[in-house]
Design a protein around this motif. Structure first.
Motif, PDB file in Angstrom:
ATOM      1  N   ALA A   1       6.322  -0.981  -1.559  1.00 49.09           N
ATOM      2  CA  ALA A   1       5.414  -2.132  -1.674  1.00 49.09           C
ATOM      3  C   ALA A   1       4.047  -1.873  -1.051  1.00 49.09           C
ATOM      4  CB  ALA A   1       6.048  -3.354  -1.009  1.00 49.09           C
ATOM      5  N   PHE A   2       3.928  -0.847  -0.215  1.00 50.86           N
ATOM      6  CA  PHE A   2       2.709  -0.647   0.571  1.00 50.86           C
ATOM      7  C   PHE A   2       1.452  -0.588  -0.298  1.00 50.86           C
ATOM      8  CE2 PHE A   2      -0.485   2.109   2.510  1.00 50.86           C
ATOM      9  CZ  PHE A   2      -0.696   1.448   3.712  1.00 50.86           C
ATOM     10  N   GLY A   3       1.478   0.240  -1.344  1.00 52.21           N
ATOM     11  CA  GLY A   3       0.297   0.390  -2.184  1.00 52.21           C
ATOM     12  C   GLY A   3      -0.094  -0.899  -2.879  1.00 52.21           C
ATOM     13  N   LEU A   4       0.871  -1.739  -3.210  1.00 55.70           N
ATOM     14  CA  LEU A   4       0.578  -3.019  -3.858  1.00 55.70           C
ATOM     15  C   LEU A   4      -0.049  -4.006  -2.880  1.00 55.70           C
ATOM     16  CD1 LEU A   4       3.914  -3.339  -5.870  1.00 55.70           C
ATOM     17  CD2 LEU A   4       1.657  -2.819  -6.808  1.00 55.70           C
ATOM     18  N   ARG A   5       0.373  -3.951  -1.632  1.00 49.73           N
ATOM     19  CA  ARG A   5      -0.107  -4.913  -0.634  1.00 49.73           C
ATOM     20  C   ARG A   5      -1.499  -4.596  -0.110  1.00 49.73           C
ATOM     21  NH1 ARG A   5       5.774  -5.775   2.250  1.00 49.73           N
ATOM     22  NH2 ARG A   5       6.439  -7.462   0.866  1.00 49.73           N
ATOM     23  N   VAL A   6      -1.930  -3.347  -0.227  1.00 45.26           N
ATOM     24  CA  VAL A   6      -3.266  -2.998   0.273  1.00 45.26           C
ATOM     25  C   VAL A   6      -4.311  -2.994  -0.842  1.00 45.26           C
ATOM     26  CG1 VAL A   6      -2.334  -1.629   2.177  1.00 45.26           C
ATOM     27  CG2 VAL A   6      -2.860  -0.499   0.005  1.00 45.26           C
ATOM     28  N   GLN A   7      -3.939  -3.420  -2.024  1.00 44.48           N
ATOM     29  CA  GLN A   7      -4.919  -3.536  -3.092  1.00 44.48           C
ATOM     30  C   GLN A   7      -5.908  -4.655  -2.787  1.00 44.48           C
ATOM     31  OE1 GLN A   7      -2.290  -3.955  -6.555  1.00 44.48           O
ATOM     32  NE2 GLN A   7      -2.973  -1.947  -7.278  1.00 44.48           N
ATOM     33  N   SER A   8      -7.055  -4.602  -3.431  1.00 43.47           N
ATOM     34  CA  SER A   8      -8.067  -5.641  -3.223  1.00 43.47           C
ATOM     35  C   SER A   8      -7.501  -7.000  -3.622  1.00 43.47           C
ATOM     36  CB  SER A   8      -9.311  -5.338  -4.054  1.00 43.47           C
ATOM     37  OG  SER A   8      -9.011  -5.411  -5.439  1.00 43.47           O
ATOM     38  N   LYS A   9      -8.078  -8.039  -3.056  1.00 44.45           N
ATOM     39  CA  LYS A   9      -7.578  -9.394  -3.322  1.00 44.45           C
ATOM     40  C   LYS A   9      -7.590  -9.704  -4.808  1.00 44.45           C
ATOM     41  CE  LYS A   9      -7.969 -14.085  -1.516  1.00 44.45           C
ATOM     42  NZ  LYS A   9      -8.717 -14.974  -0.590  1.00 44.45           N
ATOM     43  N   LYS A  10      -8.584  -9.160  -5.505  1.00 44.05           N
ATOM     44  CA  LYS A  10      -8.721  -9.422  -6.934  1.00 44.05           C
ATOM     45  C   LYS A  10      -7.555  -8.808  -7.718  1.00 44.05           C
ATOM     46  CE  LYS A  10     -11.946  -8.693 -10.788  1.00 44.05           C
ATOM     47  NZ  LYS A  10     -13.243  -8.099 -11.193  1.00 44.05           N
ATOM     48  N   GLU A  11      -7.095  -7.630  -7.283  1.00 44.76           N
ATOM     49  CA  GLU A  11      -6.039  -6.926  -8.009  1.00 44.76           C
ATOM     50  C   GLU A  11      -4.636  -7.226  -7.490  1.00 44.76           C
ATOM     51  OE1 GLU A  11      -7.540  -2.871  -7.393  1.00 44.76           O
ATOM     52  OE2 GLU A  11      -7.738  -2.732  -9.579  1.00 44.76           O
ATOM     53  N   ARG A  12      -4.548  -7.741  -6.263  1.00 44.66           N
ATOM     54  CA  ARG A  12      -3.257  -7.875  -5.607  1.00 44.66           C
ATOM     55  C   ARG A  12      -2.360  -8.895  -6.310  1.00 44.66           C
ATOM     56  NH1 ARG A  12      -4.291  -9.908  -0.159  1.00 44.66           N
ATOM     57  NH2 ARG A  12      -5.625  -8.044  -0.126  1.00 44.66           N
ATOM     58  N   LEU A  13      -1.100  -8.516  -6.474  1.00 43.38           N
ATOM     59  CA  LEU A  13      -0.124  -9.417  -7.073  1.00 43.38           C
ATOM     60  C   LEU A  13       0.356 -10.438  -6.047  1.00 43.38           C
ATOM     61  CD1 LEU A  13       2.079  -6.735  -8.902  1.00 43.38           C
ATOM     62  CD2 LEU A  13       0.288  -8.165  -9.923  1.00 43.38           C
ATOM     63  N   SER A  14       0.996 -11.489  -6.515  1.00 45.16           N
ATOM     64  CA  SER A  14       1.597 -12.460  -5.607  1.00 45.16           C
ATOM     65  C   SER A  14       2.792 -11.833  -4.914  1.00 45.16           C
ATOM     66  CB  SER A  14       2.052 -13.690  -6.395  1.00 45.16           C
ATOM     67  OG  SER A  14       3.121 -13.343  -7.275  1.00 45.16           O
ATOM     68  N   LYS A  15       3.265 -12.461  -3.827  1.00 42.44           N
ATOM     69  CA  LYS A  15       4.421 -11.941  -3.093  1.00 42.44           C
ATOM     70  C   LYS A  15       5.637 -11.823  -4.003  1.00 42.44           C
ATOM     71  CE  LYS A  15       3.168 -13.501   1.556  1.00 42.44           C
ATOM     72  NZ  LYS A  15       3.578 -14.340   2.716  1.00 42.44           N
ATOM     73  N   GLU A  16       5.813 -12.829  -4.841  1.00 38.96           N
ATOM     74  CA  GLU A  16       6.966 -12.817  -5.741  1.00 38.96           C
ATOM     75  C   GLU A  16       6.860 -11.683  -6.767  1.00 38.96           C
ATOM     76  OE1 GLU A  16       5.086 -15.402  -5.052  1.00 38.96           O
ATOM     77  OE2 GLU A  16       6.461 -16.575  -3.788  1.00 38.96           O
ATOM     78  N   ALA A  17       5.638 -11.489  -7.274  1.00 34.40           N
ATOM     79  CA  ALA A  17       5.427 -10.429  -8.263  1.00 34.40           C
ATOM     80  C   ALA A  17       5.592  -9.047  -7.629  1.00 34.40           C
ATOM     81  CB  ALA A  17       4.041 -10.558  -8.892  1.00 34.40           C
ATOM     82  N   ILE A  18       5.129  -8.911  -6.385  1.00 29.73           N
ATOM     83  CA  ILE A  18       5.301  -7.641  -5.677  1.00 29.73           C
ATOM     84  C   ILE A  18       6.783  -7.334  -5.488  1.00 29.73           C
ATOM     85  CG2 ILE A  18       5.016  -6.494  -3.442  1.00 29.73           C
ATOM     86  CD1 ILE A  18       2.229  -7.725  -3.285  1.00 29.73           C
ATOM     87  N   ARG A  19       7.528  -8.360  -5.065  1.00 32.97           N
ATOM     88  CA  ARG A  19       8.963  -8.151  -4.857  1.00 32.97           C
ATOM     89  C   ARG A  19       9.648  -7.745  -6.166  1.00 32.97           C
ATOM     90  NH1 ARG A  19      13.096  -8.636  -1.661  1.00 32.97           N
ATOM     91  NH2 ARG A  19      15.127  -9.212  -2.508  1.00 32.97           N
ATOM     92  N   GLY A  20       9.282  -8.411  -7.240  1.00 34.09           N
ATOM     93  CA  GLY A  20       9.879  -8.071  -8.530  1.00 34.09           C
ATOM     94  C   GLY A  20       9.540  -6.656  -8.967  1.00 34.09           C
ATOM     95  N   ARG A  21       8.274  -6.261  -8.749  1.00 31.12           N
ATOM     96  CA  ARG A  21       7.838  -4.920  -9.132  1.00 31.12           C
ATOM     97  C   ARG A  21       8.559  -3.859  -8.301  1.00 31.12           C
ATOM     98  NH1 ARG A  21       6.294  -1.286 -12.712  1.00 31.12           N
ATOM     99  NH2 ARG A  21       4.802   0.242 -11.949  1.00 31.12           N
ATOM    100  N   VAL A  22       8.683  -4.080  -7.000  1.00 29.28           N
ATOM    101  CA  VAL A  22       9.321  -3.103  -6.118  1.00 29.28           C
ATOM    102  C   VAL A  22      10.802  -2.942  -6.472  1.00 29.28           C
ATOM    103  CG1 VAL A  22      10.006  -2.618  -3.735  1.00 29.28           C
ATOM    104  CG2 VAL A  22       7.686  -3.421  -4.240  1.00 29.28           C
TER     105      VAL A  22
END
Length: 337
Positions: free
Chosen positions: A96-117
């Motif tokens: 998840a690290f790379g997804l969480r440090v993306q710019s605010k414009k590109e960053r997914l929601s917490k739920e979307a990050i969890r689903g992607r990971v």
């Protein structure tokens, strides 16, 4: 995304690491950069990644010059030999690290990050290990987490630098097969750096063979193995026997692979048979490796014989027998050092 390298050069002081290499990797293709240590493989990979800047030539991504683009702008995933996982983070958090440090414009929601990971952990067959820390994972599992982390940000290109080099032989073979299946599913353009000939020939769509910063040959695994373009390629892709002389209309230096030598107890008619003495027999595994010494010049000849055929020959150390090549390729050049 396609990758094209045009006449790329890179030096470090007086050392020419990459000397005018040109190579194209098509969209979705897996190409292996193969060569010995110091051949320029990793330098070329770092140039493509944007971690190094070329002294000359161009690097094109999807047809656009990327020489002035940073590594971040190139959207490339990089996996190193030694994993580089964060020890204080679980497998889930590492991915998840790379997804969480993306710019605010590109960053997914917490739920979307969890689903992607979780989707990625399932893809690399580690969804049940999401809460494990790196120290709780095997070497092969850690490497799969590193690969999932590289894929998390949906890179257009995946670069793998000796990703299985730190693993034992059995795990390497398992991960090679797994990588081939994974790459066929995700279709991301991939370049794999390796010095392992078997790995490159088994995994890649095409193999690019480097030697001292130069590109020796590019082609499918079958073509580079069966039709090597130079003595270096022939020698690097497996053990060879070298014969100086002439056969039919060809002359120069002849190269014969160990499995392309026939053995018999009695000489047949014709002058192609060499008198040899059996000096060593290595009988472990499906192939029996036999070392022979030529009677005419004392040179050693290496052969590989299927066990079933060997059982019929029943040679012993010290016995005089006869050998001849069943296939031979001639080159004008001298063999590599």
């Amino acid at each position: 995304m396609s990758i094209e390298v045009r006449d790329v050069r890179k030096s470090y002081g007086k050392f020419n690491a990459v000397r005018g290499v040109s190579l194209r990797v098509d969209d979705g293709e897996l190409v292996a950069l193969l060569g010995p240590s110091g051949s320029g493989k990793t330098t070329l990979l770092r140039l493509i990644a944007g971690l190094e800047r070329p002294d000359g030539g161009e690097i094109l991504l999807e047809g656009e010059n990327a020489n002035d683009q940073s590594a971040a702008q190139r959207r490339i995933g990089f996996v190193f030999q030694h994993y580089a996982l964060f020890r204080h983070m679980t497998a889930f958090e590492n991915v998840a690290f790379g997804l969480r440090v993306q710019s605010k414009k590109e960053r997914l929601s917490k739920e979307a990050i969890r689903g992607r990971v979780m989707e990625l952990l399932k893809l690399v067959q580690l969804e049940s290990h999401a809460t494990h820390f790196p120290t709780q994972l095997s070497g092969g599992q850690r490497q799969r987490v590193a690969l999932a982390r590289a894929l998390a940000v949906q890179p257009k290109v995946l670069l793998l630098d000796e990703p299985f080099g730190a693993l034992d032989a059995k795990v390497r073979k398992e991960l090679r097969r797994w990588l081939r299946r994974l790459q066929s599913e995700i279709h991301v353009t991939t370049i794999l750096v390796t010095h392992d000939q078997e790995e490159a020939l088994e995994v890649a769509d095409r193999v690019a063979i480097l030697n001292a910063g130069l590109l020796e040959q590019v082609g499918s695994p079958d073509s580079v193995y069966d039709h090597p373009a130079s003595p270096f390629v022939f020698d690097f892709l497996g053990n060879v026997n070298i014969f100086h002389g002439r056969a039919q209309t060809a002359s120069g230096v002849g190269y014969v692979r160990p499995h392309e030598i026939e053995l018999k107890k009695l000489r047949d008619d014709g002058d192609q048979w060499m008198e040899v003495k059996v000096t060593q027999i290595y009988a472990a595994g499906p192939l029996v490796k036999v070392e022979l010494r030529r009677a005419d010049n004392g040179n050693l000849v290496q052969t590989e014989i299927p066990r079933k055929q060997w059982d019929e020959l029943t040679f012993s150390v010290g016995e005089t027998v006869f050998a001849r090549p069943t296939a031979i390729r001639f080159f004008d050049q001298d063999p590599p050092n």
